[in-house]
Design an enzyme around this catalytic site. Structure first.
Site, PDB file in Angstrom:
ATOM      1  N   ASN A  86      -0.457  12.845  -1.833  1.00  0.00           N
ATOM      2  CA  ASN A  86      -0.230  11.773  -0.865  1.00  0.00           C
ATOM      3  C   ASN A  86       1.243  11.422  -0.681  1.00  0.00           C
ATOM      4  O   ASN A  86       1.639  10.983   0.387  1.00  0.00           O
ATOM      5  CB  ASN A  86      -1.003  10.520  -1.306  1.00  0.00           C
ATOM      6  CG  ASN A  86      -0.519   9.262  -0.630  1.00  0.00           C
ATOM      7  OD1 ASN A  86      -0.777   9.020   0.543  1.00  0.00           O
ATOM      8  ND2 ASN A  86       0.227   8.444  -1.377  1.00  0.00           N
ATOM      9  N   TYR A 153      10.576  15.616   9.011  1.00  0.00           N
ATOM     10  CA  TYR A 153       9.215  15.135   8.773  1.00  0.00           C
ATOM     11  C   TYR A 153       8.203  16.008   9.514  1.00  0.00           C
ATOM     12  O   TYR A 153       7.188  16.432   8.948  1.00  0.00           O
ATOM     13  CB  TYR A 153       9.095  13.674   9.211  1.00  0.00           C
ATOM     14  CG  TYR A 153       7.823  12.994   8.763  1.00  0.00           C
ATOM     15  CD1 TYR A 153       7.579  12.749   7.417  1.00  0.00           C
ATOM     16  CD2 TYR A 153       6.851  12.591   9.689  1.00  0.00           C
ATOM     17  CE1 TYR A 153       6.408  12.123   7.001  1.00  0.00           C
ATOM     18  CE2 TYR A 153       5.688  11.962   9.283  1.00  0.00           C
ATOM     19  CZ  TYR A 153       5.466  11.731   7.940  1.00  0.00           C
ATOM     20  OH  TYR A 153       4.302  11.117   7.530  1.00  0.00           O
ATOM     21  N   LYS A 157       5.512  18.480   7.478  1.00  0.00           N
ATOM     22  CA  LYS A 157       4.074  18.243   7.670  1.00  0.00           C
ATOM     23  C   LYS A 157       3.405  19.446   8.339  1.00  0.00           C
ATOM     24  O   LYS A 157       2.260  19.779   8.019  1.00  0.00           O
ATOM     25  CB  LYS A 157       3.849  16.966   8.471  1.00  0.00           C
ATOM     26  CG  LYS A 157       4.217  15.689   7.702  1.00  0.00           C
ATOM     27  CD  LYS A 157       3.492  15.600   6.366  1.00  0.00           C
ATOM     28  CE  LYS A 157       3.776  14.301   5.635  1.00  0.00           C
ATOM     29  NZ  LYS A 157       3.101  14.235   4.318  1.00  0.00           N
ATOM     30  N   THR A 190       2.487   0.095   6.813  1.00  0.00           N
ATOM     31  CA  THR A 190       3.049   0.403   5.501  1.00  0.00           C
ATOM     32  C   THR A 190       4.572   0.294   5.538  1.00  0.00           C
ATOM     33  O   THR A 190       5.174   0.083   6.591  1.00  0.00           O
ATOM     34  CB  THR A 190       2.677   1.830   5.078  1.00  0.00           C
ATOM     35  OG1 THR A 190       3.249   2.751   6.031  1.00  0.00           O
ATOM     36  CG2 THR A 190       1.164   2.028   5.021  1.00  0.00           C
TER      37      THR A 190
END
Length: 250
Positions: A86, A153, A157, A190
Site C-alpha cells: 500500500n 507517480y 503506478k 488523505t
C-alpha cells in the site's frame, strides 16, 4: 491455524484503515512503516498485531526487515497470507526538466522497487512452503493516464500495474494457486490529497480540479475504500492480474 496480513504504509491514510479492518476480521496484522499509528497501537490486541519499523526508501532495510517478517508468517501454523503493498508517495509533483534527482530515486524506490522487492521475497517463500498467498498492489488511475506534473507517480503506478499482470501470467503458466492483483482506490480524503492541493499550478496543471473535489465533498472516505479492498480479498473470487477499480466494487 492463523491468517496473516502484511500491510506497508499501515500507519496512516488508507493503510491504517486497511489494518483496522483486517484486525476486525480476526486476521493477524503486521503493519510496516516508518512510524506507528498510536490509535492502532492502543487498540491492538496483544496476540494479533505487530508493528515493524522500516524505511521503504532503503532496499537494504527492506531486505533485513522483511526477512524477519517472513520467518514469522511462513510457519506450519499459517493458513494463508495477504500481502498489501500500500505504501506510496506522490512527490515530486513537478514537470520533467525540473525534477530533483534525489526525489526521483525516492519515488521510484518506494512506489515501484519496494513492492517488487517485497513481492519477490514472498513469492519465493510461498513456493517453498506451499502456504496460500495473495498479493494486493495498491495502484492509481494515474497509472493508466498521463497527468501534468505527475510523470514519476504515473510511471511508477503504470509499472506496478504491468508487474502485477506479468507475475500473474507467470503464475498461470506454472499453474500456481498464488493470487496477485492491483487495486485502484480512486480519490480519497488523505494527506496525499492535501499535498496535491498545495502544489503550484505551474507544477500541476489540474490543481483547481483537485481543490474542487475537496470543496464539493467528492473525496471518498479511506474507510469505505479499505472496506471494499478487504471484502474483495476475503470474500470474492480474485481474477489474477486484474486491476480492480473501487467504483466497480461499491
Amino acid at each position: 491455524m492463523m491468517k496473516y496480513a502484511v500491510v506497508t504504509g499501515g500507519s496512516k491514510g488508507l493503510g491504517a484503515k486497511i489494518v483496522r479492518n483486517l484486525l476486525e476480521n480476526n486476521v493477524y496484522v503486521i503493519s510496516v512503516s516508518r512510524g506507528e499509528n498510536e490509535e492502532i497501537a492502543q487498540l491492538k490486541q496483544v496476540n494479533n498485531y505487530q508493528f515493524f519499523r522500516c524505511n521503504l526508501a532503503s532496499p537494504t532495510e527492506i531486505s533485513n526487515v522483511f526477512e524477519e517478517i517472513t520467518k514469522l508468517v511462513f510457519s506450519p501454523e499459517t493458513e494463508g497470507i495477504y500481502l498489501v503493498n500500500n505504501a506510496g508517495v506522490i512527490d515530486p509533483i513537478e514537470t520533467a526538466g525540473n525534477l530533483n534527482d534525489e526525489a526521483v530515486l525516492r519515488n521510484v524506490q518506494i512506489n515501484l522497487t519496494a513492492p517488487i522487492q517485497i513481492s519477490n521475497l514472498f513469492l519465493q517463500k510461498a513456493k517453498e512452503t506451499n502456504i496460500p498467498l495473495m498479493i494486493a498492489n495498491v495502484t492509481s488511475g494515474a497509472g493508466e493516464r498521463p497527468v501534468h506534473g505527475w510523470s514519476l507517480y504515473c510511471s511508477t503506478k503504470a509499472g506496478i500495474n504491468m508487474f502485477t499482470k506479468t507475475v500473474s501470467l507467470e503464475l498461470e503458466n506454472h499453474q500456481s494457486p498464488i493470487k496477485i492483483f492491483a487495486y485502484s482506490p480512486g480519490i480519497m480524503d488523505t494527506e496525499m490529497q492535501q499535498k496535491i492541493r498545495s502544489s503550484s499550478e505551474a507544477a500541476f496543471a489540474e490543481i483547481e480540479k483537485f481543490q474542487g473535489y475537496k470543496e464539493k465533498g467528492m473525496l471518498r472516505s479511506p474507510q469505505v475504500v479499505a472496506n471494499a479492498l478487504v471484502t474483495l480479498m476475503m470474500e470474492k473470487e480474485i481474477e489474477n492480474g486484474k486491476v480492480y477499480h473501487v467504483n466497480e466494487l461499491l
